[in-house]
Design a protein around this motif. Structure first.
Motif, short mmCIF file in Angstrom:
data_model
loop_
_atom_site.label_atom_id
_atom_site.label_comp_id
_atom_site.label_asym_id
_atom_site.label_seq_id
_atom_site.Cartn_x
_atom_site.Cartn_y
_atom_site.Cartn_z
N PHE A 24 0.83 -1.21 0.00
CA PHE A 24 0.00 0.00 0.00
C PHE A 24 0.86 1.25 0.00
N ASN A 25 1.84 1.30 0.90
CA ASN A 25 2.69 2.49 0.99
C ASN A 25 3.48 2.72 -0.28
N ALA A 26 3.96 1.64 -0.87
CA ALA A 26 4.84 1.77 -2.03
C ALA A 26 4.11 2.07 -3.33
N ILE A 27 2.94 1.48 -3.53
CA ILE A 27 2.27 1.58 -4.83
C ILE A 27 0.93 2.30 -4.76
N LEU A 28 0.10 1.91 -3.81
CA LEU A 28 -1.24 2.50 -3.77
C LEU A 28 -1.26 3.92 -3.21
N MET A 29 -0.39 4.21 -2.24
CA MET A 29 -0.40 5.54 -1.65
C MET A 29 -0.08 6.64 -2.66
N PRO A 30 0.92 6.48 -3.54
CA PRO A 30 1.15 7.51 -4.57
C PRO A 30 -0.06 7.71 -5.49
N ILE A 31 -0.78 6.61 -5.78
CA ILE A 31 -1.98 6.74 -6.60
C ILE A 31 -3.05 7.54 -5.86
N VAL A 32 -3.19 7.28 -4.56
CA VAL A 32 -4.13 8.05 -3.74
C VAL A 32 -3.76 9.53 -3.76
N MET A 33 -2.47 9.83 -3.65
CA MET A 33 -2.02 11.23 -3.68
C MET A 33 -2.32 11.87 -5.04
N MET A 34 -2.11 11.11 -6.10
CA MET A 34 -2.41 11.62 -7.44
C MET A 34 -3.90 11.96 -7.57
N MET A 62 7.30 11.37 -5.42
CA MET A 62 6.68 10.84 -4.20
C MET A 62 6.58 9.32 -4.27
N ALA A 63 6.31 8.80 -5.46
CA ALA A 63 6.20 7.35 -5.62
C ALA A 63 7.52 6.66 -5.30
N VAL A 64 8.63 7.34 -5.58
CA VAL A 64 9.93 6.78 -5.24
C VAL A 64 10.14 6.78 -3.73
N CYS A 65 9.59 7.79 -3.05
CA CYS A 65 9.86 7.96 -1.62
C CYS A 65 8.92 7.18 -0.71
N TYR A 66 7.71 6.91 -1.13
CA TYR A 66 6.71 6.38 -0.22
C TYR A 66 7.02 4.96 0.25
N GLY A 67 7.74 4.17 -0.52
CA GLY A 67 8.03 2.81 -0.10
C GLY A 67 9.31 2.64 0.69
N LEU A 68 9.99 3.76 1.01
CA LEU A 68 11.29 3.65 1.65
C LEU A 68 11.22 3.18 3.09
N GLY A 69 10.12 3.48 3.77
CA GLY A 69 9.99 3.08 5.16
C GLY A 69 10.11 1.58 5.35
N SER A 70 9.46 0.83 4.47
CA SER A 70 9.51 -0.63 4.58
C SER A 70 10.92 -1.16 4.31
N THR A 71 11.66 -0.48 3.44
CA THR A 71 13.04 -0.89 3.18
C THR A 71 13.91 -0.70 4.42
N ALA A 72 13.79 0.47 5.05
CA ALA A 72 14.57 0.74 6.26
C ALA A 72 14.22 -0.26 7.36
N THR A 108 10.54 -1.99 -6.61
CA THR A 108 9.25 -1.59 -6.06
C THR A 108 8.91 -0.16 -6.48
N ASN A 109 9.92 0.71 -6.43
CA ASN A 109 9.71 2.10 -6.85
C ASN A 109 9.30 2.20 -8.32
N LEU A 110 9.94 1.39 -9.16
CA LEU A 110 9.62 1.44 -10.59
C LEU A 110 8.18 0.97 -10.84
N LEU A 111 7.73 -0.02 -10.09
CA LEU A 111 6.33 -0.45 -10.21
C LEU A 111 5.39 0.69 -9.81
N ALA A 112 5.73 1.38 -8.73
CA ALA A 112 4.90 2.50 -8.28
C ALA A 112 4.88 3.62 -9.31
N VAL A 113 6.03 3.92 -9.91
CA VAL A 113 6.12 4.97 -10.93
C VAL A 113 5.27 4.60 -12.15
N ALA A 114 5.35 3.35 -12.57
CA ALA A 114 4.55 2.90 -13.71
C ALA A 114 3.06 3.03 -13.42
#
Length: 247
Positions: A24-34, A62-72, A108-114
């Motif tokens: 959700f954070n990585a892919i769906l959240m950027p779509i919600v923001m859009m 933003m799509a690149v940044c939103y999934g970073l929390g899960s990586t950390a 994951t970021n590239l999927l979110a950007v697409a």
């Protein structure tokens, strides 16, 4: 990429796919923001062009940044739960462990950007970019994803617990809101305007915006690339050092 890095990548990507919150954070959240900024609030912003054309580059960042929390969090969990000791016994090099996390984050970021680009076109996005410009956009996004990926891995290694690791990436998520992603920097108030103009994400966004408009600015591009390379170098060296100390 080595065989061991590939194994680490497969492992990390499976963990992301099995975690609904991460997806959700990585892919769906950027779509919600859009949808929120363009579909609901777009008419409130006067930016001189169709707002979807203006906002899309910022939402891509933003799509690149939103999934970073899960990586950390994933990086820190590996350190705190003892899995790294098992990797050491199996003689898995530190480079494979760290690279696996970074590449997983990038994919994951590239999927979110697409996904964001697809939604943008559905909302009326009308870029003027030629194939070479699109290639430049892809390169800029990839460079940013690698840079933030290494910095996030370093933040995850430096954190004391998975919970604090997730919080460590919050500044990277919030910075785009204080850039030219949503509105032009010149429309902001004193102090915030200057911060937006000189923080790293604004030239990156303006470079992507110029490429998508078919009129890239060379100065913005040079500054954006310099920021990305600098962030990647700091993140890489910090991650290697922190991993050596903790492992």
């Amino acid at each position: 990429m080595t065989t061991r890095s590939t194994v680490m990548l497969r492992r990390n990507f499976k963990h992301v796919a099995r975690n609904p919150t991460s997806v959700f954070n990585a892919i769906l959240m950027p779509i919600v923001m859009m949808l929120m900024f363009v579909y609901m609030l777009g008419d409130a912003f006067a930016v001189g062009v169709d707002y979807v054309d203006y906002a899309t580059p910022g939402i891509l960042l933003m799509a690149v940044c939103y999934g970073l929390g899960s990586t950390a969090t994933a990086v820190n969990s590996d350190m705190t739960k003892g899995i790294i000791n098992r990797f050491k016994v199996m003689n898995v090099p530190r480079g494979a462990v760290l690279t696996g996390h970074v590449i997983s984050s990038v994919l994951t970021n590239l999927l979110a950007v697409a996904a964001v680009i697809g939604v943008a076109f559905a909302l009326g996005f009308d870029p003027r970019a030629e194939p070479l410009h699109w290639l430049g956009v892809a390169g800029m996004v990839l460079l940013l994803a690698v840079a933030t990926g290494w910095l996030t891995v370093a933040l995850g290694l430096a954190a004391k617990s998975p919970e604090t690791a997730g919080m460590a990436s919050v500044p990277l998520v919030m910075l785009p809101f204080f850039s030219s992603a949503i509105v032009p920097a010149e429309k902001m108030g004193p102090g915030v305007k200057q911060f937006a103009e000189y923080q790293p994400f604004t030239p990156i966004i303006e470079t992507i915006r110029g490429l998508l408009a078919g009129a890239p600015d060379r100065t913005d591009a040079i500054i954006a690339i310099a920021w990305c390379v600098g962030i990647a170098a700091v993140g890489y060296l910090w991650a290697r050092s922190a991993f050596a100390k903790r492992a």
